[in-house]
Write an enzyme that holds these catalytic residues in place. Structure first.
Site, PDB file in Angstrom:
ATOM      1  N   HIS A  17       1.114  -1.099  -0.464  1.00 25.08           N
ATOM      2  CA  HIS A  17      -0.007   0.223  -0.051  1.00 25.08           C
ATOM      3  C   HIS A  17       0.828   1.064  -0.267  1.00 25.08           C
ATOM      4  O   HIS A  17       1.709   1.190  -0.330  1.00 25.08           O
ATOM      5  CB  HIS A  17      -1.221   0.088   0.952  1.00 25.08           C
ATOM      6  CG  HIS A  17      -0.331  -0.226   2.466  1.00 25.08           C
ATOM      7  ND1 HIS A  17       0.915   0.641   3.393  1.00 25.08           N
ATOM      8  CD2 HIS A  17      -0.585  -0.140   3.546  1.00 25.08           C
ATOM      9  CE1 HIS A  17       0.650   0.638   4.746  1.00 25.08           C
ATOM     10  NE2 HIS A  17       0.269  -0.573   4.729  1.00 25.08           N
ATOM     11  N   HIS A  20       3.695   1.320   2.327  1.00 26.07           N
ATOM     12  CA  HIS A  20       4.878   0.597   2.145  1.00 26.07           C
ATOM     13  C   HIS A  20       5.654   1.580   0.631  1.00 26.07           C
ATOM     14  O   HIS A  20       6.824   1.179   0.752  1.00 26.07           O
ATOM     15  CB  HIS A  20       4.405  -0.870   1.458  1.00 26.07           C
ATOM     16  CG  HIS A  20       3.661  -1.183   2.495  1.00 26.07           C
ATOM     17  ND1 HIS A  20       2.703  -2.221   2.534  1.00 26.07           N
ATOM     18  CD2 HIS A  20       4.751  -2.018   3.347  1.00 26.07           C
ATOM     19  CE1 HIS A  20       2.032  -2.867   3.107  1.00 26.07           C
ATOM     20  NE2 HIS A  20       3.302  -2.522   4.179  1.00 26.07           N
ATOM     21  N   CYS A 125       1.765  -8.576  22.259  1.00 25.31           N
ATOM     22  CA  CYS A 125       0.440  -8.150  20.911  1.00 25.31           C
ATOM     23  C   CYS A 125       1.136  -8.285  19.921  1.00 25.31           C
ATOM     24  O   CYS A 125       2.430  -8.453  18.951  1.00 25.31           O
ATOM     25  CB  CYS A 125       0.662  -6.871  20.655  1.00 25.31           C
ATOM     26  SG  CYS A 125       0.239  -6.087  19.112  1.00 25.31           S
ATOM     27  N   CYS A 128       1.895  -6.607  15.920  1.00 21.34           N
ATOM     28  CA  CYS A 128       3.704  -5.721  16.698  1.00 21.34           C
ATOM     29  C   CYS A 128       4.402  -7.386  16.352  1.00 21.34           C
ATOM     30  O   CYS A 128       5.693  -6.857  16.649  1.00 21.34           O
ATOM     31  CB  CYS A 128       3.556  -4.781  17.662  1.00 21.34           C
ATOM     32  SG  CYS A 128       2.096  -3.476  18.024  1.00 21.34           S
ATOM     33  N   CYS A 142      -2.886  -1.586  22.674  1.00 26.29           N
ATOM     34  CA  CYS A 142      -1.657  -1.342  21.577  1.00 26.29           C
ATOM     35  C   CYS A 142      -2.566  -0.167  20.983  1.00 26.29           C
ATOM     36  O   CYS A 142      -3.441   0.025  19.906  1.00 26.29           O
ATOM     37  CB  CYS A 142      -1.313  -2.648  20.785  1.00 26.29           C
ATOM     38  SG  CYS A 142      -1.389  -2.024  19.545  1.00 26.29           S
ATOM     39  N   HIS A 145      -2.578  -1.122  16.737  1.00 24.93           N
ATOM     40  CA  HIS A 145      -3.263  -1.931  15.968  1.00 24.93           C
ATOM     41  C   HIS A 145      -4.787  -2.287  17.413  1.00 24.93           C
ATOM     42  O   HIS A 145      -5.525  -2.791  16.595  1.00 24.93           O
ATOM     43  CB  HIS A 145      -2.370  -3.065  16.560  1.00 24.93           C
ATOM     44  CG  HIS A 145      -1.459  -3.536  15.396  1.00 24.93           C
ATOM     45  ND1 HIS A 145      -0.156  -3.586  16.266  1.00 24.93           N
ATOM     46  CD2 HIS A 145      -1.401  -3.435  13.856  1.00 24.93           C
ATOM     47  CE1 HIS A 145       0.667  -3.197  15.815  1.00 24.93           C
ATOM     48  NE2 HIS A 145      -0.005  -3.943  14.398  1.00 24.93           N
ATOM     49  N   LYS A 294      -6.522   7.315   9.723  1.00 21.75           N
ATOM     50  CA  LYS A 294      -5.422   6.847   9.417  1.00 21.75           C
ATOM     51  C   LYS A 294      -6.175   5.671   8.468  1.00 21.75           C
ATOM     52  O   LYS A 294      -7.270   5.428   7.920  1.00 21.75           O
ATOM     53  CB  LYS A 294      -6.140   5.286  10.738  1.00 21.75           C
ATOM     54  CG  LYS A 294      -4.716   4.954  11.230  1.00 21.75           C
ATOM     55  CD  LYS A 294      -4.757   3.871  12.482  1.00 21.75           C
ATOM     56  CE  LYS A 294      -3.192   2.917  11.771  1.00 21.75           C
ATOM     57  NZ  LYS A 294      -2.966   2.708  13.394  1.00 21.75           N
ATOM     58  N   LYS A 297      -7.460  -0.801   6.269  1.00 28.44           N
ATOM     59  CA  LYS A 297      -8.828  -2.556   5.312  1.00 28.44           C
ATOM     60  C   LYS A 297     -10.352  -1.861   6.031  1.00 28.44           C
ATOM     61  O   LYS A 297     -10.862  -1.767   5.337  1.00 28.44           O
ATOM     62  CB  LYS A 297      -8.247  -3.528   5.761  1.00 28.44           C
ATOM     63  CG  LYS A 297      -8.084  -4.215   4.758  1.00 28.44           C
ATOM     64  CD  LYS A 297      -7.396  -5.342   4.564  1.00 28.44           C
ATOM     65  CE  LYS A 297      -7.264  -5.965   3.213  1.00 28.44           C
ATOM     66  NZ  LYS A 297      -7.001  -7.598   3.545  1.00 28.44           N
TER      67      LYS A 297
HETATM   68  N1  MSP Z   1       8.051  -6.775   9.037  1.00 19.54           N
HETATM   69  C1  MSP Z   1       8.126  -5.770   9.677  1.00 19.54           C
HETATM   70  C2  MSP Z   1       9.682  -4.448   9.579  1.00 19.54           C
HETATM   71  C3  MSP Z   1      10.408  -6.143   9.689  1.00 19.54           C
HETATM   72  S1  MSP Z   1      12.582  -4.467   9.283  1.00 19.54           S
HETATM   73  C4  MSP Z   1      13.535  -6.440   9.920  1.00 19.54           C
HETATM   74  C5  MSP Z   1       7.175  -5.079   9.534  1.00 19.54           C
HETATM   75  N2  MSP Z   1       6.222  -4.868   8.615  1.00 19.54           N
HETATM   76  S2  MSP Z   1       5.996  -4.156   8.096  1.00 19.54           S
HETATM   77  O1  MSP Z   1       4.586  -4.470   6.506  1.00 19.54           O
HETATM   78  O2  MSP Z   1       4.691  -3.785   8.791  1.00 19.54           O
HETATM   79  O3  MSP Z   1       5.818  -2.559   7.233  1.00 19.54           O
HETATM   80  C6  MSP Z   1       5.935  -1.547   8.322  1.00 19.54           C
HETATM   81  C7  MSP Z   1       6.208  -0.035   7.596  1.00 19.54           C
HETATM   82  O4  MSP Z   1       5.446  -0.026   6.541  1.00 19.54           O
HETATM   83  C8  MSP Z   1       6.631   0.890   8.529  1.00 19.54           C
HETATM   84  O5  MSP Z   1       7.988   0.975   8.994  1.00 19.54           O
HETATM   85  C9  MSP Z   1       6.976   2.085   6.563  1.00 19.54           C
HETATM   86  O6  MSP Z   1       7.980   1.562   6.509  1.00 19.54           O
HETATM   87  C10 MSP Z   1       5.741   1.402   6.274  1.00 19.54           C
HETATM   88  N3  MSP Z   1       4.564   2.293   6.632  1.00 19.54           N
HETATM   89  C11 MSP Z   1       3.087   0.672   6.934  1.00 19.54           C
HETATM   90  N4  MSP Z   1       2.250   1.620   6.658  1.00 19.54           N
HETATM   91  C12 MSP Z   1       2.555   3.138   7.113  1.00 19.54           C
HETATM   92  C13 MSP Z   1       2.105   4.672   6.404  1.00 19.54           C
HETATM   93  N5  MSP Z   1       0.819   4.708   7.183  1.00 19.54           N
HETATM   94  N6  MSP Z   1       2.617   5.436   6.396  1.00 19.54           N
HETATM   95  C14 MSP Z   1       3.621   4.884   6.086  1.00 19.54           C
HETATM   96  N7  MSP Z   1       4.744   4.364   6.147  1.00 19.54           N
HETATM   97  C15 MSP Z   1       3.830   2.971   6.155  1.00 19.54           C
HETATM   98  O7  MSP Z   1       6.843  -3.919  10.403  1.00 19.54           O
END
Ligand code: MSP
Length: 648
Positions: A17, A20, A125, A128, A142, A145, A294, A297
């Protein structure tokens, strides 16, 4: 000097999304910038595939965890090229090489006595994927979440994280830049004021089998974060691959604020325990919300980057995200805001500057870089040159500091300065007098050099558009920064090329009515279909009109780019104007203006007049003029503004 940039490896329980995509665009932009700086650069992203969350999602989808992880990981890998994101390595935690390295590290830490077996009870959690403290909860939930953590009591293996707490505090204090922006460094230091608990690094196979088995006890698998963080060095072939020696510790990790604790506390202490130096920097950005809410989904407002790129193109999406978010602070995404920047910053300011400059170079300098003459320079040329060169320095400083919005702001200041320079230099007037050719060519040379500086800076942000701009100037991208932080780079005589359309101006209504970028885009107001050419309402019988009626007029500043007589119509001229899209307007001014005097001039256009055919030519609007007796004089803005600027 080397530069190793990483994104988090993303969980495969969700599809890519906007959040990412943002982190990964930032990493790609940073990688491209450092490469242009001549640094040996590596960019790694990938997917995090073990743990409770993935096992649950796979079960829900009726697939084995491996099948499920293969499918979703491919969605991430395939999403990036559409956004011009080009990682050097895409790592998966299910790669056999990664698993082997995780096991070797566990064995080493276990043998040195930094892993012990114990019983633990705590709040877990799943979102997390970590134990959380009571203090982190808000109303028992949390905050990330919105779920109540589970109370878990079990026997597990623990990593002696507490042993490295003081070292970590000292390191962060001695290396103030290692966690940026500063607010996150402060957050970490404040967290470290409390004694650290040891980190539970295993899960019993009775509860979870989808993980890497502990090499010293097969009844347990590794905790997902211990596994995942190691990707940053396993992807370099730690410990023996030459890549590791080349790129570690030149690592700069990019994350959002949600995973600060694992990256700023778990990972440094893990590195310390295995005797690997601390990474160079952790860059922490804020969260993207969508239309102020925010992104989630359940709210149905998840923005899919692939759909955005298909609709607006990778360049515009990248530019928007980097320009709109101030790194470290939350930002709000809306399609309207993206469209606004596309039309104002890209089509109007930048696109227009390139188009009009190249058109003049074609017309007044035979489509080649003209030769400047030192004795034909004016103070404006020097000012423009100084501004462009100062911008290159400022841009580099801001890009290095991950302040992408400020870097782009600096570039756009020069874009608007160059637009003004064209107007004040009046090349179309100079072109009328052959004696002024040296001045005209000197002016056009400065303009071309400014375009070069602008295009060079845009390479990391908008790779495809910047390449077209550089090629139009006769250069071959990629153009390294060191070769371009000076003046007189473009050789006089070198041929210019047509870059083709760079940034179209998009119709807001039509774009908003088209398929939304997020399939689930919720909360959008009724999708109006474009109403076609708006018509002018008739004035009321009274002499006065109300403001609403006035507002229906679409008045804009337009720039005349061509003017020619219309055969057999002695009062009419056919004008081609840019407002900022090109259109034809027939104006009854032939008895008052010579066509060649009009090119380059700004006028006021009524842009929403019903098209009308005059002497066989369809006129799409009218230009405004003051009429004094039989004399007509065209209206124009007091100072030059970008073509398309609304008049109100
Ligand atoms: N798998 C772990 C990370 C392990 S790294 C060794 C994880 N994955 S995640 O799929 O949840 O990705 C989190 C990351 O996605 C955030 O730190 C950020 O880079 C990005 N984002 C997810 N949602 C976001 C927003 N709404 N806005 C900006 N970035 C966001 O945590």
């Amino acid at each position: 000097m080397s530069f190793y940039v990483t994104t988090p490896i993303f969980y495969v329980n969700a599809q890519p999304h906007l959040g990412h995509a943002y982190t990964t665009i930032v990493a790609d932009t940073a990688a491209r910038f450092h490469r242009l700086n001549g640094e040996e650069t590596r960019f790694q992203t990938g997917t995090d595939e073990h743990g409770d969350k993935i096992a649950e999602a796979a079960a829900k989808a009726g697939e084995t965890p491996q099948e499920y992880a293969d499918r979703i990981s491919a969605l991430f890998r395939n999403a990036w090229p559409d956004l011009d994101i080009a990682p050097d390595n895409f790592i998966r935690t299910t790669d056999p090489a990664h698993k082997r390295i995780v096991q070797a590290i566990l064995q080493q830490v276990y043998e040195q006595g930094d892993i012990y077996f114990s019983e633990y009870e705590g709040l877990y959690c799943k979102g997390c994927e970590r134990f959380v403290t009571e203090k982190e909860l808000v109303d028992g939930l949390c905050p990330d979440h919105q779920k109540e953590p589970e109370r878990i009591r079990e026997q597990n293996y623990f990593f002696r994280m507490s042993k490295y707490q003081q070292w970590l505090i000292d390191h962060i204090k001695q290396h103030p830049d290692c966690v940026t922006p500063e607010r996150y460094r402060n957050e970490v230091l404040s967290f470290l004021k409390e004694p650290l608990e040891d980190l539970c690094i295993s899960r019993p196979t009775s509860r979870l089998t989808w993980g890497i088995p502990l090499p010293f006890d097969e009844k347990f698998v590794t905790y997902v974060w211990f596994d995942a963080l190691i990707n940053y060095i396993s992807g370099l072939g730690y410990p023996n691959d030459p890549l590791f020696a080349r790129y570690w510790p030149a690592a700069e990790h990019i994350i959002a604020k949600d995973i600060l604790k694992p990256h700023a506390i778990y990972w440094p202490t893990m590195l310390r325990a295995i005797g690997v130096p601390m990474y160079r920097k952790l860059h922490v950005h804020g969260y993207w919300n969508v239309n102020e809410a925010k992104m989630s989904k359940s709210l149905g407002n998840v923005v899919r980057p692939g759909e955005l790129a298909a609709k607006y193109g990778a360049d515009a999406v990248r530019y928007f995200l980097l320009r709109e978010m101030s790194f470290g602070v939350d930002a709000s995404f809306s399609e309207e805001a993206l469209l606004g920047r596309q039309n104002a910053d890209l089509a109007n300011d930048l696109g227009n500057l390139f188009a009009r400059s190249l058109a003049m170079l074609k017309k007044f300098a035979k489509g080649a870089i003209p030769a400047p003459a030192a004795d034909a320079e004016s103070p404006e040329d020097n000012e423009l040159r100084e501004a462009a060169l100062a911008m290159l320095d400022e841009y580099s400083r801001q890009m290095e500091a991950f302040a992408f919005n400020r870097a782009l702001q600096a570039v756009w200041e020069v874009v608007s300065r160059a637009n003004k320079y064209i107007v004040t230099s009046e090349p179309w007037v100079l072109a009328k007098d052959p004696a002024k050719a040296p001045r005209l060519h000197t002016m056009l040379y400065h303009l071309a050099e400014t375009l070069r500086c602008i295009a060079v800076t845009l390479q990391p942000v908008m790779p495809s558009a910047a390449a077209k701009m550089l090629q139009a100037l006769g250069l071959t991208p990629p153009c390294r920064l060191a070769d371009h932080r000076c003046w007189q780079v473009l050789p006089p005589g070198s041929e210019l090329h047509d870059p083709g359309p760079l940034f179209p101006r998009l119709d807001k209504k039509a774009m908003m009515a088209a398929d939304p970028p997020a399939a689930e885009a919720a909360g959008r107001k009724g999708k109006e279909k474009s109403a076609g050419a708006p018509t002018m309402a008739q004035p009321a019988s009274s002499e006065l009109i109300d403001f609403n009626l006035f507002q229906k007029l679409d008045l804009r500043v337009a720039e005349i780019i061509a003017a020619e007589p219309i055969p057999k119509a002695k009062r009419l001229l056919r004008l081609t104007v840019r407002a900022p899209e090109e259109r034809t307007v027939v104006a009854g001014i032939a008895e008052h203006y010579q066509p060649e005097d009009l090119v380059g001039r700004q006028v006021i256009l009524v842009a929403n007049l019903k098209p009308a055919k005059l002497m066989g030519v369809v006129s799409e609007g009218m230009v405004l003029a003051a009429k004094e007796g039989s004399r007509l004089t065209l209206l124009r803005p007091d100072t030059s503004v970008a073509a398309g600027t609304p008049v109100s």
